[in-house]
Scaffold this active site. Structure first.
Site, short mmCIF file in Angstrom:
data_model
loop_
_atom_site.label_atom_id
_atom_site.label_comp_id
_atom_site.label_asym_id
_atom_site.label_seq_id
_atom_site.Cartn_x
_atom_site.Cartn_y
_atom_site.Cartn_z
N GLY A 21 0.75 -1.24 0.00
CA GLY A 21 0.00 0.00 0.00
C GLY A 21 0.79 1.29 0.00
O GLY A 21 0.19 2.37 -0.02
N CYS A 25 10.35 -4.67 -9.43
CA CYS A 25 11.57 -4.54 -8.63
C CYS A 25 12.51 -5.68 -9.00
O CYS A 25 13.18 -6.26 -8.14
CB CYS A 25 11.26 -4.51 -7.14
SG CYS A 25 10.27 -5.90 -6.57
#
Length: 873
Positions: A197, A348
């Site tokens: 989040g 990532c």
């Protein structure tokens, strides 16, 4: 995710690993931060530091040419060091300028004096590339912050402000993707893989940044995640933002539902209200988004500095296994994007199979309907590298230069889309299939739970096809190549690669795409407009209404839980309007003052069948979304607090309980969220909503304490900033000394306030919840309008005393803010003798806040999470 596996397994299976994934240090000079950790483990012979060697990893990335040979030593040495901590200031927070000032003038100087001699650069500094000096980098790892006594005060500051929501601790490179979305306050934004989040919080910050006090932006953010537990974490993180413009959903991103009204049903009996009450997308009968963040699940090897256990786990098959899923999610995101909208794809991971190969495949499938945006002129101080144009694929120890090198037995795992366009262009040109681009994810994809027929099939003509699906009777094959061959390779140099040693951070990959036209099928038609056509690749066996008919028949047969399709009548009530429902079909209505947007009920045998049917939402395990429209309760709330009529309550309140007599919390939703909720209702509640809106009122549950109050609901701490400009009753204005005493001691008798007049006014208030506002200097708030600098808290007016209704953590943080802001002010007065406290009324625990996400749903306090969409998130 191999053939026959359950969808979503690739995204979920890695989240269950509980092995500690934190840096531990040997006592070497290379890790100055490790002294304390090393000493604490020196007596433990079984302790061993993480192994930061993986020969397969080094061989793979040397061959891919991620960095030049001259840079390799520096690159790998940075990967073996702990990641410095970074955090971001919430720009929409009330005290963000004070926090900036405290960092610049207090912590920067004190840490420089205490620790500056150990570092070549300043201990903490703002990230030059992040706008407004709102993001900060420190030269300390998480372990240092926890163990170093010199950093204790700074660490406590970070923990407190992060818990309150004034800052967010987040990896620096993880902050980059939302910046390239260029969010505006009126944008509809979809975060497809949102947990934990941090990026969602960042999107909400941007949306709320320019909003005035008491006003909400016109846009909204829909944050989605596939995992229920991670949705709870997402809810916890975003609740700190206190936004009424957020919806949290729980779906597989690659199958994120379309909120699309079928025109034929809409003109029939399923809907009766005017499209003008819906979003602007109702003109095309579908909810689309201005911006989409596609931070997909990945192997996560760009987070090695933060999650060193990846060294042990890494292998080249991790990226290969996720490639197909990443393409699916990205294509679904583009399908949900408005024409002219912008989508950011990010990982990532450093693996080109998960990065450039995915982007190249997306561009092949979309053709002229999407483009890769050149963002080299944006964020100019961010050091970045161009995307790769050539790479290789490795499978089971073998290097594969083109798809022709793939053994037949492995063509179900190694896809042609994994290879560099330059290497596979000949394969594309010589493909034996003339069928055009596979737009399965651009079509109106709805999950199995919504009744759409969707089954995995195997093409006998092409045993190498890995992703064949049956959708509405049409077989769509993932291995089908683009109809229009590319004369040139896609401009992959426009992609962004961030490597660790350029700016002492983690690694990240980012690509920005713009949608130029609707995604098209074989005949050039918009796949959202499904029509029968001899030339159309999307041959539909029946109309969309078939799903609704099957749903009714299932409900009638007592099989899977059916859904009543309700429509709103002119008087605001709902009635069963099922197109195939017989006239004598009993109505399962609820007349308790709350209006269910979507209900389901199951008949039970025996005596249980005679009792009231259980009412719950369509999605099992998820509380229903219910519009709260009890006029008597709303009128009582408005009258008790004197809420100005210019603040809309009607139509903006929702609960998660269909029984208004048992509603514990009432949530406030913005107009944009309200429109989406209404649209979601009209399409059969396709969205599985786990959380939405801002908690604004809470029921007073203690009978003894609240028996004398004329209003059953108190104002929540989260909703107070939104309501404050419109409250005309139950409001007090306190001096700094009395305000601080309330925060410090929490319960004070009327006679013990320093300002006698304030105590008298407090005693004259109606019994129940009230609001205490801090005066600005010598000026009382009666004389000054409410603005961004106004400070207020909720309190409870008892028979003899006033009690603060804020949590201890909130009280501590607010006291710290006031102390910093009002330096040189008079010291806080000490409370009267403790013997005078014997008659002070205690405030029940339930008014001090809790960790509940709905009426009964508990959200666990999360541990520190990795903020990436990869395996180790």
């Amino acid at each position: 995710m191999g053939r026959g596996q359950k969808r979503g397994r690739t995204q979920r299976k890695h989240f269950k690993e509980n092995r500690e994934n934190l840096w531990k240090y040997s006592n070497d000079g290379d890790n100055r931060a490790g002294d304390v950790a090393s000493q604490s483990n020196s007596h433990n012979p079984s302790w061993e530091p993480f192994n930061t060697e993986n020969q397969a990893f080094e061989e793979y990335y040397k061959e891919q040419g991620i960095v030049s040979e001259e840079e390799w030593s520096k690159f790998i040495s940075f990967l073996r060091k702990p990641l410095p901590a970074a955090f971001r200031i919430n720009s929409s927070g009330q005290f963000y300028k004070d926090i900036q000032s405290q960092l610049e003038n207090d912590f920067s100087k004190s840490l420089e004096a205490d620790l500056g001699h150990e570092y070549e650069t300043e201990p903490i500094r703002p990230l030059a590339w992040y706008p407004g000096n709102l993001a900060w980098h420190s030269n300390f790892s998480r372990m240092q912050l926890r163990k170093n006594q010199t950093l204790e005060r700074f660490h406590e500051f970070l923990k407190l402000e992060n818990e309150i929501g004034n800052i967010t601790r987040q990896e620096a490179v993880s902050m980059v993707p939302p910046l390239f979305l260029d969010i505006l306050p009126d944008h509809h934004v979809l975060d497809m893989c949102a947990a934990p989040g941090s990026k969602t919080f960042q999107l909400l910050e941007m949306m709320h940044q320019s909003s005035n006090v008491g006003l909400l932006p016109n846009g909204l953010v829909i944050a989605n995640d596939v995992d229920v537990q991670r949705c709870n974490l997402l809810i916890h993180q975003t609740r700190r933002m206190c936004s009424a413009n957020l919806i949290v959903t729980n779906h597989e991103a690659q199958h994120f539902p379309s909120c699309r009204l079928n025109t034929e049903i809409e003109n029939g009996r399923l809907t009766s209200s005017s499209p003008s009450c819906l979003t602007e997308e109702a003109v095309t009968n579908q909810l689309l988004f201005d911006r989409v963040l596609c931070d997909v699940p990945c192997s996560g090897d760009g987070t090695l500095r933060k999650a060193p256990d990846i060294w042990r786990k890494w292998n080249s098959g991790m990226g290969n296994g996720l490639h197909r899923l990443q393409v699916q999610i990205a294509m679904r995101g583009l399908a949900l994007l408005k024409v002219g909208g912008r989508m950011v794809y990010s990982t990532c991971s450093m693996n080109p199979v998960e990065n450039e190969a995915v982007i190249a495949e997306i561009l092949r499938r979309c053709g002229s309907t999407a483009e890769l945006v050149d963002v080299s002129g944006e964020l100019p101080q961010l050091i970045r590298r161009q995307g790769l144009k050539n790479w290789k694929v490795r499978d089971r120890g073998l290097w594969l230069h083109s798809y022709e090198d793939v053994p037949p037995a492995r063509k179900g795992v190694i896809l042609q889309s994994m290879f560099s366009p330059a290497q596979s262009s000949e394969d594309l040109g010589s493909s034996s299939s003339d069928v055009p681009v596979d737009t399965i994810l651009a079509a109106d994809t709805v999950e199995e739970e919504n009744g759409t027929s969707r089954s995995q099939t195997v093409s006998s003509d092409n045993p190498g096809s890995e992703y064949d699906f049956l959708v509405d009777g049409a077989i769509l094959t993932d291995s089908i190549k683009a109809k229009v061959e590319m004369d040139e390779c896609p401009p992959l140099e426009r992609c962004i690669r961030i490597v660790p040693h350029d700016q002492n951070n983690g690694a990240f990959f980012i690509a920005v795409l713009r949608k130029l036209a609707p995604l098209q099928d074989a005949s050039g038609n918009n796949p959202h407009q499904k029509k029968k056509s001899d030339n159309c690749m999307f041959e539909v066996s029946e109309e969309k209404t078939r799903a609704a008919k099957d749903q009714y028949e299932s409900e009638k047969a007592g099989k899977a839980s059916g859904v009543q399709i309700l429509t709103e009548t002119s008087d605001g009530s709902f009635q069963n309007n099922h197109p195939w429902a017989p006239d004598d079909d009993p109505q399962k209505t609820n007349n308790v003052g709350s209006k269910p947007l979507h209900l389901e009920g199951e008949k039970e045998s025996g005596n249980v069948a005679k009792s009231r049917l259980q009412i719950q939402g369509k999605w099992r395990g998820v509380d229903p979304v219910v519009l709260f429209e009890d006029e008597d309760v709303i009128k009582t709330i408005r009258t008790f607090y004197g809420i100005d009529t210019s603040f809309p309550l009607e139509g903006h309140l929702v609960t998660r309980n269909t029984d208004s007599s048992r509603v514990k919390r009432i949530y406030y939703i913005s107009k944009s969220v309200h429109n989406v909720v209404k649209l979601n209702f009209k399409v059969g509640q396709a969205l599985k909503i786990t959380s939405l809106g801002l908690k604004i009122f809470e029921r007073q549950t203690s009978k003894e304490t609240y028996a004398s109050s004329s209003c059953a609901f108190r104002i929540s701490s989260e909703g107070l900033p939104l309501l404050l400009p419109y409250i005309r009753k139950q409001i007090l204005h306190a001096s700094l000394a009395d305000f601080e005493n309330l925060l410090k001691y929490r319960n004070i008798k009327f006679s013990e306030f320093i300002d006698v007049y304030f105590g008298q006014k407090a005693s004259n208030l109606a019994f129940g919840c009230c609001v205490v506002v801090l005066n600005k200097g010598d000026q009382t708030m009666e004389d000054a309008p409410v603005d961004a600098s106004t400070v207020a808290i909720g309190c409870w007016k008892g028979k003899t005393n006033l009690s603060a209704m804020v949590s201890p953590v909130d009280s501590q943080e607010l006291l710290a803010r006031l102390s910093f802001k009002h330096k040189g002010s008079a010291p806080v007065e000490e409370k009267a003798e403790t013997g005078s406290e014997e008659n002070v009324e205690e405030v029940p625990e339930d008014v001090e806040g809790n960790g509940e996400s709905g009426d009964g749903d508990q959200v666990k306090e999360p541990e520190e999470q990795h903020d990436c969409a990869g395996m180790f998130q």
